[in-house]
Design a protein around this motif. Sequence first.
Motif, mmCIF file in Angstrom:
data_model
loop_
_atom_site.group_PDB
_atom_site.id
_atom_site.type_symbol
_atom_site.label_atom_id
_atom_site.label_comp_id
_atom_site.label_asym_id
_atom_site.label_seq_id
_atom_site.Cartn_x
_atom_site.Cartn_y
_atom_site.Cartn_z
ATOM 1 N N LEU A 123 1.370 -9.135 -2.344
ATOM 2 C CA LEU A 123 0.563 -8.528 -3.407
ATOM 3 C C LEU A 123 1.367 -7.398 -4.017
ATOM 4 O O LEU A 123 1.935 -6.583 -3.290
ATOM 5 C CB LEU A 123 -0.756 -7.988 -2.846
ATOM 6 N N THR A 124 1.403 -7.312 -5.362
ATOM 7 C CA THR A 124 2.269 -6.316 -6.006
ATOM 8 C C THR A 124 1.502 -5.431 -6.989
ATOM 9 O O THR A 124 1.776 -5.422 -8.187
ATOM 10 C CB THR A 124 3.437 -7.012 -6.730
ATOM 11 N N PRO A 125 0.561 -4.633 -6.501
ATOM 12 C CA PRO A 125 -0.184 -3.759 -7.409
ATOM 13 C C PRO A 125 0.545 -2.468 -7.738
ATOM 14 O O PRO A 125 1.373 -1.994 -6.945
ATOM 15 C CB PRO A 125 -1.449 -3.452 -6.606
ATOM 16 N N HIS A 126 0.252 -1.897 -8.894
ATOM 17 C CA HIS A 126 0.572 -0.486 -9.104
ATOM 18 C C HIS A 126 -0.624 0.335 -8.628
ATOM 19 O O HIS A 126 -1.649 -0.231 -8.180
ATOM 20 C CB HIS A 126 0.944 -0.195 -10.559
ATOM 21 N N ALA A 127 -0.537 1.644 -8.714
ATOM 22 C CA ALA A 127 -1.574 2.498 -8.131
ATOM 23 C C ALA A 127 -2.948 2.233 -8.728
ATOM 24 O O ALA A 127 -3.955 2.214 -8.007
ATOM 25 C CB ALA A 127 -1.192 3.972 -8.289
ATOM 26 N N GLY A 128 -3.012 2.001 -10.031
ATOM 27 C CA GLY A 128 -4.298 1.740 -10.665
ATOM 28 C C GLY A 128 -4.914 0.447 -10.174
ATOM 29 O O GLY A 128 -6.130 0.369 -9.936
ATOM 30 N N GLU A 129 -4.096 -0.586 -10.025
ATOM 31 C CA GLU A 129 -4.606 -1.873 -9.540
ATOM 32 C C GLU A 129 -5.056 -1.777 -8.086
ATOM 33 O O GLU A 129 -6.099 -2.320 -7.707
ATOM 34 C CB GLU A 129 -3.533 -2.944 -9.700
ATOM 35 N N LEU A 130 -4.285 -1.072 -7.258
ATOM 36 C CA LEU A 130 -4.693 -0.929 -5.865
ATOM 37 C C LEU A 130 -5.967 -0.095 -5.761
ATOM 38 O O LEU A 130 -6.812 -0.352 -4.894
ATOM 39 C CB LEU A 130 -3.575 -0.283 -5.041
ATOM 40 N N ALA A 131 -6.130 0.867 -6.648
ATOM 41 C CA ALA A 131 -7.364 1.654 -6.661
ATOM 42 C C ALA A 131 -8.570 0.759 -6.912
ATOM 43 O O ALA A 131 -9.607 0.885 -6.244
ATOM 44 C CB ALA A 131 -7.274 2.754 -7.725
ATOM 45 N N ARG A 132 -8.451 -0.165 -7.856
ATOM 46 C CA ARG A 132 -9.562 -1.091 -8.119
ATOM 47 C C ARG A 132 -9.792 -2.024 -6.933
ATOM 48 O O ARG A 132 -10.936 -2.315 -6.577
ATOM 49 C CB ARG A 132 -9.278 -1.896 -9.388
ATOM 50 N N MET A 133 -8.728 -2.481 -6.316
ATOM 51 C CA MET A 133 -8.860 -3.388 -5.172
ATOM 52 C C MET A 133 -9.564 -2.719 -3.995
ATOM 53 O O MET A 133 -10.335 -3.351 -3.271
ATOM 54 C CB MET A 133 -7.475 -3.878 -4.748
ATOM 55 N N LEU A 134 -9.293 -1.432 -3.788
ATOM 56 C CA LEU A 134 -9.843 -0.695 -2.646
ATOM 57 C C LEU A 134 -11.046 0.165 -3.016
ATOM 58 O O LEU A 134 -11.564 0.894 -2.160
ATOM 59 C CB LEU A 134 -8.756 0.190 -2.030
ATOM 60 N N ASP A 135 -11.448 0.110 -4.288
ATOM 61 C CA ASP A 135 -12.567 0.932 -4.768
ATOM 62 C C ASP A 135 -12.309 2.411 -4.520
ATOM 63 O O ASP A 135 -13.128 3.132 -3.951
ATOM 64 C CB ASP A 135 -13.883 0.500 -4.115
ATOM 65 N N GLU A 136 -11.137 2.853 -4.930
ATOM 66 C CA GLU A 136 -10.724 4.246 -4.807
ATOM 67 C C GLU A 136 -10.334 4.781 -6.177
ATOM 68 O O GLU A 136 -10.159 4.023 -7.132
ATOM 69 C CB GLU A 136 -9.501 4.355 -3.876
ATOM 70 N N ASP A 137 -10.175 6.100 -6.269
ATOM 71 C CA ASP A 137 -9.612 6.699 -7.470
ATOM 72 C C ASP A 137 -8.098 6.521 -7.468
ATOM 73 O O ASP A 137 -7.466 6.556 -6.401
ATOM 74 C CB ASP A 137 -9.939 8.196 -7.542
ATOM 75 N N ARG A 138 -7.525 6.364 -8.651
ATOM 76 C CA ARG A 138 -6.074 6.238 -8.727
ATOM 77 C C ARG A 138 -5.392 7.460 -8.120
ATOM 78 O O ARG A 138 -4.364 7.331 -7.439
ATOM 79 C CB ARG A 138 -5.634 6.048 -10.176
ATOM 80 N N ILE A 183 -4.942 7.123 -4.455
ATOM 81 C CA ILE A 183 -3.868 6.195 -4.090
ATOM 82 C C ILE A 183 -2.520 6.891 -4.214
ATOM 83 O O ILE A 183 -1.661 6.799 -3.325
ATOM 84 C CB ILE A 183 -3.899 4.944 -4.979
ATOM 85 N N GLU A 184 -2.312 7.606 -5.301
ATOM 86 C CA GLU A 184 -1.033 8.276 -5.521
ATOM 87 C C GLU A 184 -0.805 9.403 -4.523
ATOM 88 O O GLU A 184 0.331 9.678 -4.129
ATOM 89 C CB GLU A 184 -0.971 8.800 -6.953
ATOM 90 N N ALA A 185 -1.873 10.057 -4.085
ATOM 91 C CA ALA A 185 -1.740 11.160 -3.132
ATOM 92 C C ALA A 185 -1.469 10.665 -1.718
ATOM 93 O O ALA A 185 -0.823 11.355 -0.924
ATOM 94 C CB ALA A 185 -3.002 12.018 -3.142
ATOM 95 N N ARG A 186 -1.949 9.454 -1.391
ATOM 96 C CA ARG A 186 -1.818 8.928 -0.025
ATOM 97 C C ARG A 186 -1.313 7.487 -0.065
ATOM 98 O O ARG A 186 -1.916 6.579 0.485
ATOM 99 C CB ARG A 186 -3.159 9.011 0.701
ATOM 100 N N GLY A 187 -0.187 7.304 -0.732
ATOM 101 C CA GLY A 187 0.331 5.960 -0.945
ATOM 102 C C GLY A 187 0.601 5.205 0.340
ATOM 103 O O GLY A 187 0.253 4.023 0.467
ATOM 104 N N LEU A 188 1.225 5.850 1.316
ATOM 105 C CA LEU A 188 1.554 5.182 2.572
ATOM 106 C C LEU A 188 0.282 4.724 3.282
ATOM 107 O O LEU A 188 0.197 3.591 3.764
ATOM 108 C CB LEU A 188 2.357 6.129 3.462
ATOM 109 N N HIS A 189 -0.692 5.589 3.339
ATOM 110 C CA HIS A 189 -1.955 5.257 3.996
ATOM 111 C C HIS A 189 -2.617 4.056 3.339
ATOM 112 O O HIS A 189 -3.040 3.100 4.015
ATOM 113 C CB HIS A 189 -2.895 6.466 3.954
ATOM 114 N N HIS A 190 -2.718 4.074 2.023
ATOM 115 C CA HIS A 190 -3.457 3.019 1.331
ATOM 116 C C HIS A 190 -2.683 1.705 1.287
ATOM 117 O O HIS A 190 -3.298 0.628 1.318
ATOM 118 C CB HIS A 190 -3.839 3.489 -0.065
#
Length: 470
Positions: free
Chosen positions: A338-353, A356-363
Amino acid sequence: MIRAHTVEQVRSAEHALIRTLPDGTLMQRAATGLAHAVADYLGSVYGRTAVLLVGAGDNGGDALYAGAQLARRGAAVEAWLLSERAHRGGVEALRTAGGRVTVATSSPPPVRRRPDVVVDGIVGIGGRPGLRPAAVAALDALAGVPVVAVDVPSGVDVDTGEVDGPHVRADLTVTFGTHKVAHLVDPAAGAVGALHLVDIGLDPHLEPAAVTALRPEDVAALLPRPRSDAHKYTRGVVGVRAGSATYPGAARLSVAGASCGLAGMVRYVGPDEAAAAVRADHPEVVGPGRVQAWVVGSGSDAGAETALREAVADDVPVLVDADALAAVEVVAGRGAVLTPHAGELARMLDEDRAAIEARGLHHARRAAARWQAVVLLKGRHTLVAAPDGRVAVTTTGTPWLATAGAGDVLGGVIGALLAAGLDPFDAAALGSWVHGGAATLARRDGPIVAGDVARALPATLATVMGQSGP
């Protein structure tokens, strides 16, 4: 390969090594390496001025002993003690060498002369994110002076790469024994500056790395090469399901990445408008048929989920990008990339972008575990996370790579590597490195667009492969 370790791993290795050495040897090794690095950074020592910001940890001791060595070579060195528990032996060593020591636990002393360098020994690797007011005030008083950080920039989270509150932004970070996670993982990595590793003898005692980053020699060893009896099918066939009538350019760029030469054949399946554009660019690309991997989603618009389901039906590795990420459950547990950018991963995980950017490794790790897939989180330092917790960081690239369509090219490159037989984690880490390297090559002295990156791929691959012979 660059191997980054956690605080617990480093401390365990240090304790194992210390048991074999006379007291204080490890700190003296670190201090000597730090002093040499500061001298190299300054270009000369005699007559130069340095301010040491010293906290209570061993990093403060390293800074003090290094300052003593610089003072003995003719530098004017002053230590600002930000804690009443500063390393006593280091303080005495600096005073004996002719350095000045000032207590700055409440407020910084007046800056009589702008120093040439500030050495950040405020917080050790076990410190919490953020800085105390006295440290912030000292840094403010010295604003604009180049900073050399000891081990890591003070105030960042060493094990996660996260930041929370004020922290040092270094021009150079001198670390000891091994890299730490914060050196590679953003946002903390953005505060490291140039990075210099000092060997203090930890290697035999270190456990497997928490995070890794490929070097050119690792890339050369991993890249697939055709055997003497190879033909186009044995080298792998990659299929691309990308683009739409609205976004035909995404198909062209995905295919351009897949056509980098790492796979034996590229097949394209998509709308007629996009197919015509693809074949005009790449006459060697063919239509539907058997493949060893699929690349799905870039610019697929409303047809993304259908394209993904059709690709999954072939039971081969699948790279899922862009529009197809909305249907990620289709590939859960199938070993996809899966190759999301931060905005896409935010939507996938129901988080704010921003989260995701603040805790990239965790997410990234969270997403990899959730969908049992390799997750490539795009960014300045792209993260590739496997379901088992392994993480690779991409350190190649350029800010110019933040351009429309670059991710389409990336997906094609990784798809070609999957088709050539690499496992999803290696394919994603390797493809990301090559993609960043191609962007750097294409940039030269100016801006780039995604097509420039695709065109630079063959030269990048040839350069890396040449480093390890035929």
